[in-house]
Design an enzyme around this catalytic site. Structure first.
Site, PDB file in Angstrom:
ATOM      1  N   CYS A 121      37.900  51.902  14.058  1.00  0.00           N
ATOM      2  CA  CYS A 121      36.834  51.137  14.719  1.00  0.00           C
ATOM      3  C   CYS A 121      37.029  49.628  14.627  1.00  0.00           C
ATOM      4  CB  CYS A 121      35.487  51.543  14.150  1.00  0.00           C
ATOM      5  SG  CYS A 121      35.107  53.295  14.436  1.00  0.00           S
ATOM      6  N   VAL A 122      37.568  49.130  13.513  1.00  0.00           N
ATOM      7  CA  VAL A 122      37.812  47.688  13.406  1.00  0.00           C
ATOM      8  C   VAL A 122      38.854  47.266  14.425  1.00  0.00           C
ATOM      9  CG1 VAL A 122      38.701  45.852  11.916  1.00  0.00           C
ATOM     10  CG2 VAL A 122      37.087  47.514  10.999  1.00  0.00           C
TER      11      VAL A 122
END
Length: 201
Positions: A121-122
């Site tokens: 997700c980052v």
């Protein structure tokens, strides 16, 4: 001494949820991530920058299934025009969410990204921000992931720290990778018009 980094107008805190930073399924060195993300949030608030907490909605039975203890944000959001919570269904924080509109309404063109998981997700959120022509700063000590298990016939286990570094590298030269969360500086968001209120978006 590292070169000074130009200030950013927003902080995107990716999935710093209870299941990711506490208990048996927490990322290695979760205490570091809690400390660094808390510092970034405090300084962004003090500067008047926009703070966006992304909250992942996991599937049924997942550690981050909505409205379970693991889904809760570790750092509570504050009520006010410069801080908001955006729930997301995908790794990319822009996909099927109002994140792009929230940044646009605040006049933001430069963001810092932190949180978990580095290669999922980052990275996905930072990559989309770059593709949308945002300036992206990623502090090395403020994102994390799990060890990648060994895969027979493919590779030995990959330590979490190495996976995080590879995730940074994969963003290419467009992203500004800085060593420490303390290297990130903030400036007030340019616009307060239609600023987002915190809550579930």
């Amino acid at each position: 001494m590292s070169e000074p980094v130009s200030p950013v107008e927003a902080l995107i805190v990716v999935d710093v949820q209870s299941a990711a930073v506490s208990g048996a399924r927490a990322v290695p060195d979760a205490a570091r991530i809690i400390d660094r993300t808390a510092d970034l949030i405090d300084r962004a608030r003090a500067a008047g920058a926009l703070v966006v907490h992304l909250q992942n909605d996991g599937p049924a039975g997942a550690d981050d299934e909505p409205h379970t203890p693991g889904w809760a944000l570790h750092h509570p959001a504050r009520t006010g025009p410069s801080e908001t919570v955006i729930r997301k269904p995908e790794d990319d924080g822009f996909e099927r969410t109002p994140l792009g509109d929230v940044l646009t309404d605040a006049g933001v063109r430069a963001v810092a990204v932190c949180g978990v998981m580095s290669e999922m997700c980052v990275r996905a959120t930072a990559r989309r921000a770059l593709d949308l022509d945002y300036r992206v700063v990623l502090p090395h000590d403020a994102h994390a992931t799990h060890d990648i298990p060994a895969a027979e016939g493919i590779s030995d286990a990959v330590p979490a720290a190495m996976a995080s570094r590879v995730a940074e590298w994969s963003l290419g030269s467009e992203a500004e990778i800085v060593a420490h969360a303390s290297d990130v500086m903030f400036t007030p968001r340019p616009c307060s018009r239609d600023a987002p209120e915190p809550g579930l978006r």
